[in-house]
Design a protein around this motif. Sequence first.
Motif, PDB file in Angstrom:
ATOM      1  N   LEU A   1      15.190  37.494  61.827  1.00 35.42           N
ATOM      2  CA  LEU A   1      14.370  37.881  62.994  1.00 35.42           C
ATOM      3  C   LEU A   1      14.303  39.384  63.372  1.00 35.42           C
ATOM      4  N   GLN A   2      15.520  40.008  63.336  1.00 32.01           N
ATOM      5  CA  GLN A   2      15.496  41.502  63.483  1.00 32.01           C
ATOM      6  C   GLN A   2      14.686  42.168  62.503  1.00 32.01           C
ATOM      7  N   MET A   3      14.822  42.061  61.239  1.00 27.11           N
ATOM      8  CA  MET A   3      14.157  42.841  60.248  1.00 27.11           C
ATOM      9  C   MET A   3      12.629  42.453  60.386  1.00 27.11           C
ATOM     10  N   GLU A   4      12.521  41.234  60.328  1.00 27.15           N
ATOM     11  CA  GLU A   4      10.674  40.929  60.419  1.00 27.15           C
ATOM     12  C   GLU A   4      10.072  41.595  61.611  1.00 27.15           C
ATOM     13  N   SER A   5      10.936  41.532  62.696  1.00 29.53           N
ATOM     14  CA  SER A   5      10.234  42.024  64.014  1.00 29.53           C
ATOM     15  C   SER A   5      10.366  43.405  64.192  1.00 29.53           C
ATOM     16  N   GLY A   6      11.241  44.080  63.526  1.00 27.22           N
ATOM     17  CA  GLY A   6      11.527  45.584  63.688  1.00 27.22           C
ATOM     18  C   GLY A   6      11.989  45.731  65.121  1.00 27.22           C
ATOM     19  N   VAL A   7      12.542  44.937  65.856  1.00 22.74           N
ATOM     20  CA  VAL A   7      13.197  45.135  67.296  1.00 22.74           C
ATOM     21  C   VAL A   7      14.543  44.720  67.333  1.00 22.74           C
ATOM     22  N   GLY A   8      15.464  45.776  67.709  1.00 23.35           N
ATOM     23  CA  GLY A   8      16.743  45.483  67.529  1.00 23.35           C
ATOM     24  C   GLY A   8      17.253  44.837  68.988  1.00 23.35           C
ATOM     25  N   PRO A   9      18.587  44.534  69.054  1.00 21.61           N
ATOM     26  CA  PRO A   9      18.940  43.732  70.247  1.00 21.61           C
ATOM     27  C   PRO A   9      18.653  44.402  71.721  1.00 21.61           C
ATOM     28  N   GLY A  10      18.884  45.743  71.650  1.00 23.36           N
ATOM     29  CA  GLY A  10      18.693  46.570  73.098  1.00 23.36           C
ATOM     30  C   GLY A  10      17.023  46.359  73.360  1.00 23.36           C
ATOM     31  N   ALA A  11      16.303  46.531  72.173  1.00 24.47           N
ATOM     32  CA  ALA A  11      14.938  46.547  72.742  1.00 24.47           C
ATOM     33  C   ALA A  11      14.418  45.244  72.971  1.00 24.47           C
ATOM     34  N   LEU A  12      15.226  44.115  72.493  1.00 22.12           N
ATOM     35  CA  LEU A  12      14.842  42.761  72.638  1.00 22.12           C
ATOM     36  C   LEU A  12      15.010  42.345  73.996  1.00 22.12           C
ATOM     37  N   LEU A  13      16.135  42.958  74.852  1.00 24.17           N
ATOM     38  CA  LEU A  13      16.357  42.672  76.371  1.00 24.17           C
ATOM     39  C   LEU A  13      15.786  43.657  77.035  1.00 24.17           C
ATOM     40  N   ARG A  14      15.338  44.823  76.755  1.00 29.12           N
ATOM     41  CA  ARG A  14      14.707  45.865  77.484  1.00 29.12           C
ATOM     42  C   ARG A  14      13.616  45.237  78.324  1.00 29.12           C
ATOM     43  N   GLY A  15      13.633  45.361  79.630  1.00 23.72           N
ATOM     44  CA  GLY A  15      12.538  44.986  80.506  1.00 23.72           C
ATOM     45  C   GLY A  15      12.285  43.526  80.634  1.00 23.72           C
ATOM     46  N   GLN A  16      13.229  42.544  80.283  1.00 21.29           N
ATOM     47  CA  GLN A  16      13.281  40.977  80.360  1.00 21.29           C
ATOM     48  C   GLN A  16      13.852  40.867  81.888  1.00 21.29           C
ATOM     49  N   LYS A  17      13.070  40.029  82.575  1.00 20.06           N
ATOM     50  CA  LYS A  17      13.764  39.606  83.878  1.00 20.06           C
ATOM     51  C   LYS A  17      14.273  38.329  83.857  1.00 20.06           C
ATOM     52  N   ASP A  18      14.475  37.556  82.604  1.00 20.06           N
ATOM     53  CA  ASP A  18      14.750  36.299  82.801  1.00 20.06           C
ATOM     54  C   ASP A  18      16.173  36.317  81.845  1.00 20.06           C
ATOM     55  N   VAL A  19      16.654  37.139  81.513  1.00 24.79           N
ATOM     56  CA  VAL A  19      17.950  37.329  80.763  1.00 24.79           C
ATOM     57  C   VAL A  19      18.866  36.604  81.147  1.00 24.79           C
ATOM     58  N   PRO A  20      19.555  35.796  80.379  1.00 24.59           N
ATOM     59  CA  PRO A  20      20.895  35.025  80.794  1.00 24.59           C
ATOM     60  C   PRO A  20      22.059  35.857  81.424  1.00 24.59           C
ATOM     61  N   LYS A  21      22.548  35.766  82.440  1.00 25.19           N
ATOM     62  CA  LYS A  21      23.548  36.369  83.094  1.00 25.19           C
ATOM     63  C   LYS A  21      24.769  36.801  81.863  1.00 25.19           C
TER      64      LYS A  21
END
Length: 240
Positions: A21-41
């Motif tokens: 999923l990371q390779m296909e999306s080109g989005v790393g873990p940090g970018a995946l979380l950035r700006g999201q408001k519903d990230v689990p605690k």
Amino acid sequence: MLISMERVSITKDIVEELKRLQMESGVGPGALLRGQKDVPKGLNSGTIFGWKRQTVKTARRDQLEWVLKRWREVTPVVSVTPELIKEIEAQLRRTGITPRALIARIDPPLDKLRPELVTRWVKGTTKTARQDHLDAVLDALRVAPDARPREKRAYIGRDKFQRRLEFDDALRIALEVERERTGIQASEMLKYFYRGKVPKGLNAGMISAWINNDPQTVPAELYEWTVAAWRALPDADKDR
């Protein structure tokens, strides 16, 4: 609010899916979380890296499910292959439309799809593309009609530029592509970037006439200088 503490095993299949999923999306873990408001605690990029590296063997179910769901929702990124570049170039020549006019045909507009991006694909400076961007561009080009033939205006007279180029769509598009890529008009280029360095006899009106009036021939020295000068300028927008 209660936090689910149920834990699940990080299996080999899960690790492989996370990497894919990371390779296909080109989005790393940090970018995946950035700006999201519903990230689990408690979830952060280090947690996700730990799963991928298998330095931890279990994960909180709510965190793992959130990460998998978000990554699956990201539009895939694909390679812009030489074959795709050739097709885009050929379609631009066939239709006679510029990258800017092409993007204007795409409805509804796609986020971050700009004329400069198409130009960078063609030039090979950007080697990947969002799948939806690439699909939209190819679809728009494939259904666009052929360019209407324009009457060539014969060159009348003699000048000191004895070597002349037969002016065709490829030469015109080369100029338009650089203008779109840089976002700089011919007049701006000559006045602000190359003041005092412009070859004698070249002016913005001449360049405009090449692009808009479709002459039979153009002075090779002036045309080649113009293309090289535009190519030496930076991109207008580096955002993907």
